[in-house]
Write a protein that holds these residues in place. Sequence first.
Motif, PDB file in Angstrom:
ATOM      1  N   GLY A   1     -18.889 -47.285  46.065  1.00 32.19           N
ATOM      2  CA  GLY A   1     -18.646 -48.571  46.723  1.00 32.19           C
ATOM      3  C   GLY A   1     -19.689 -49.597  46.312  1.00 32.19           C
ATOM      4  O   GLY A   1     -20.772 -49.245  45.810  1.00 32.19           O
ATOM      5  N   VAL A   2     -19.356 -50.859  46.537  1.00 37.57           N
ATOM      6  CA  VAL A   2     -20.322 -51.929  46.266  1.00 37.57           C
ATOM      7  C   VAL A   2     -21.596 -51.685  47.075  1.00 37.57           C
ATOM      8  O   VAL A   2     -22.707 -51.916  46.592  1.00 37.57           O
ATOM      9  CB  VAL A   2     -19.709 -53.313  46.599  1.00 37.57           C
ATOM     10  N   ASP A   3     -21.428 -51.190  48.276  1.00 38.39           N
ATOM     11  CA  ASP A   3     -22.599 -51.014  49.143  1.00 38.39           C
ATOM     12  C   ASP A   3     -23.658 -50.134  48.477  1.00 38.39           C
ATOM     13  O   ASP A   3     -24.854 -50.422  48.551  1.00 38.39           O
ATOM     14  CB  ASP A   3     -22.188 -50.399  50.482  1.00 38.39           C
TER      15      ASP A   3
ATOM     16  N   TYR B   1     -23.427 -61.386  53.730  1.00 36.43           N
ATOM     17  CA  TYR B   1     -23.082 -59.968  53.860  1.00 36.43           C
ATOM     18  C   TYR B   1     -24.292 -59.120  54.283  1.00 36.43           C
ATOM     19  O   TYR B   1     -25.265 -58.985  53.541  1.00 36.43           O
ATOM     20  CB  TYR B   1     -22.507 -59.462  52.535  1.00 36.43           C
TER      21      TYR B   1
ATOM     22  N   TYR C   1     -28.413 -63.076  45.883  1.00 37.16           N
ATOM     23  CA  TYR C   1     -27.090 -62.516  46.200  1.00 37.16           C
ATOM     24  C   TYR C   1     -26.130 -63.651  46.529  1.00 37.16           C
ATOM     25  O   TYR C   1     -26.457 -64.565  47.299  1.00 37.16           O
ATOM     26  CB  TYR C   1     -27.207 -61.580  47.409  1.00 37.16           C
TER      27      TYR C   1
ATOM     28  N   ALA D   1     -21.790 -63.948  47.242  1.00 36.67           N
ATOM     29  CA  ALA D   1     -20.459 -63.325  47.270  1.00 36.67           C
ATOM     30  C   ALA D   1     -19.407 -64.404  47.066  1.00 36.67           C
ATOM     31  O   ALA D   1     -19.403 -65.421  47.756  1.00 36.67           O
ATOM     32  CB  ALA D   1     -20.232 -62.628  48.605  1.00 36.67           C
TER      33      ALA D   1
ATOM     34  N   ASN E   1     -17.879 -63.132  52.474  1.00 37.27           N
ATOM     35  CA  ASN E   1     -17.707 -62.522  53.784  1.00 37.27           C
ATOM     36  C   ASN E   1     -18.934 -62.948  54.594  1.00 37.27           C
ATOM     37  O   ASN E   1     -20.043 -62.793  54.085  1.00 37.27           O
ATOM     38  CB  ASN E   1     -17.672 -60.991  53.627  1.00 37.27           C
TER      39      ASN E   1
ATOM     40  N   ASP F   1     -21.164 -60.807  43.984  1.00 37.48           N
ATOM     41  CA  ASP F   1     -20.343 -59.796  44.668  1.00 37.48           C
ATOM     42  C   ASP F   1     -18.904 -60.308  44.745  1.00 37.48           C
ATOM     43  O   ASP F   1     -18.610 -61.262  45.462  1.00 37.48           O
ATOM     44  CB  ASP F   1     -20.924 -59.537  46.061  1.00 37.48           C
TER      45      ASP F   1
ATOM     46  N   ALA G   1     -16.185 -58.486  45.743  1.00 33.37           N
ATOM     47  CA  ALA G   1     -15.411 -57.450  46.442  1.00 33.37           C
ATOM     48  C   ALA G   1     -13.974 -57.901  46.709  1.00 33.37           C
ATOM     49  O   ALA G   1     -13.058 -57.080  46.769  1.00 33.37           O
ATOM     50  CB  ALA G   1     -16.104 -57.087  47.757  1.00 33.37           C
ATOM     51  N   TYR G   2     -13.790 -59.201  46.855  1.00 35.56           N
ATOM     52  CA  TYR G   2     -12.455 -59.719  47.211  1.00 35.56           C
ATOM     53  C   TYR G   2     -11.753 -60.403  46.032  1.00 35.56           C
ATOM     54  O   TYR G   2     -10.860 -61.227  46.230  1.00 35.56           O
ATOM     55  CB  TYR G   2     -12.582 -60.698  48.395  1.00 35.56           C
TER      56      TYR G   2
ATOM     57  N   THR H   1     -14.778 -53.588  43.823  1.00 33.52           N
ATOM     58  CA  THR H   1     -14.532 -52.391  44.630  1.00 33.52           C
ATOM     59  C   THR H   1     -13.053 -52.019  44.683  1.00 33.52           C
ATOM     60  O   THR H   1     -12.179 -52.882  44.496  1.00 33.52           O
ATOM     61  CB  THR H   1     -15.059 -52.619  46.061  1.00 33.52           C
TER      62      THR H   1
ATOM     63  N   SER I   1     -12.135 -50.777  47.540  1.00 33.53           N
ATOM     64  CA  SER I   1     -12.004 -50.702  49.003  1.00 33.53           C
ATOM     65  C   SER I   1     -11.048 -51.726  49.590  1.00 33.53           C
ATOM     66  O   SER I   1     -10.526 -51.531  50.681  1.00 33.53           O
ATOM     67  CB  SER I   1     -13.365 -50.939  49.656  1.00 33.53           C
ATOM     68  N   LYS I   2     -10.870 -52.835  48.926  1.00 30.85           N
ATOM     69  CA  LYS I   2     -10.173 -53.955  49.554  1.00 30.85           C
ATOM     70  C   LYS I   2      -8.711 -53.986  49.120  1.00 30.85           C
ATOM     71  O   LYS I   2      -7.881 -53.314  49.709  1.00 30.85           O
ATOM     72  CB  LYS I   2     -10.910 -55.255  49.223  1.00 30.85           C
TER      73      LYS I   2
ATOM     74  N   ARG J   1     -14.679 -44.740  48.747  1.00 31.94           N
ATOM     75  CA  ARG J   1     -15.996 -45.188  48.287  1.00 31.94           C
ATOM     76  C   ARG J   1     -16.096 -45.227  46.766  1.00 31.94           C
ATOM     77  O   ARG J   1     -16.768 -44.397  46.140  1.00 31.94           O
ATOM     78  CB  ARG J   1     -17.144 -44.312  48.870  1.00 31.94           C
TER      79      ARG J   1
END
Length: 370
Positions: free
Chosen positions: A93-95, A119, A161, A163, A167, A194, A196-197, A223, A225-226, A234
């Motif tokens: 995952g990105v996390d 985030y 950072y 995004a 988020n 980032d 992620a979306y 990711t 995840s989305k 993950r």
Amino acid sequence: MTAFSRFTPLVSALPSTVPFVGPEAIERQRGLVVKARIGANENGFGPAPSVLAAMREQGGEIWKYADPENYDLKAALAAHLGTGAANIAIGGGVDELLGQIVRMVIEPGAPVVTSLGGYPTFNFHVAGFGGRLVTVPYAQDREDLNGLLDAVKRENAPLVYFANPDNPMGSWWDAESVIAFARALPETTLLVLDEAYCETAPADSLPSIASLIDLPNVIRTRTFSKAYGLAGARVGYAISTPGTAIAFDKIRNHFGMNRLAVAAALAALKDQAYLAEVVGNIHAARERISAIARSNGLQALPSATNFVAIDAGRDGVYARAIVDGLMQHGVFIRMPGVAPLNRCIRVSVGQAADMDLFEAALPQVLKSIG
Ligand SMILES: Cc1ncc(COP(=O)(O)O)c(C=O)c1O
């Protein structure tokens, strides 16, 4: 509570914390049942049937570790993105990748620039490696690119950072502005972009891969995840120059990837028709959330993500009362953590049944809190 006495001074000083209170914890603490799980920016439409089939197929192979080089997934992502496999690093995952990036760049006391209310998991990792967070307020509910750049220069920060889309607000910048921002940064500052979306964002908000791939000080994180609906699996990846990407090999957990998750990611990438269908469903659900907000006299913010921030029109206490009130009806949502963003509630997309529950509960909650 008695703890081991020789934790590092850094770890000893940190609070033991779970940055996100999960729906499971809320159920346990409040004795409630989540009926509509639309708070964690998961994708309630779920993964493709082809992905589930691939995971079932891999089930019997689970006694094997996954390929520590992640060769197949890197190759598939490279083909998908039009990069070389050497441009890609894989993580849980990105996390997890965010933690690795912070670890590679930050020594105790080093300044790290991010947005105030951005985030939180990134901030958690910065704290974990002893970095000093420097936060820049949002401007008109968007991350403030000029403000971030100024803070980087003022602090001589090695890490920033950003995004896009963002988020918790769901806002985004156009690709040209993002490219200009990345190119204006000092070479000595690493940008975590980032994305992620990215799959749910307007096409013109995403810099092409080629536009940033020559910059050793940019890492783009993405990711499964989305939009791909695989949050529990993950799987995330980072895109950068080969020289920057290979640095992950110095510190990553080489057997950290779950074999089923890797199989799922490979199958998900192959099923672009399903992805397109889900992205359509996500867009429709965003519209529905906005319409529900409107019909209750609230204003939904534009969103490029799989959630919608709704301006509840007052302060954080009022927004919190809505979040808590909805949970009383089994509707789990979240809200931004800091002012002025916390005048909003944040609702993730879900299936029609989830939206129905939200639609039914919201007017009752608003009426009850007055
Ligand atoms: C901006 C942003 N980055 C990263 C993540 C986490 O992604 P992953 O599940 O790949 O760790 C999220 C999830 O909410 C997010 O909103």
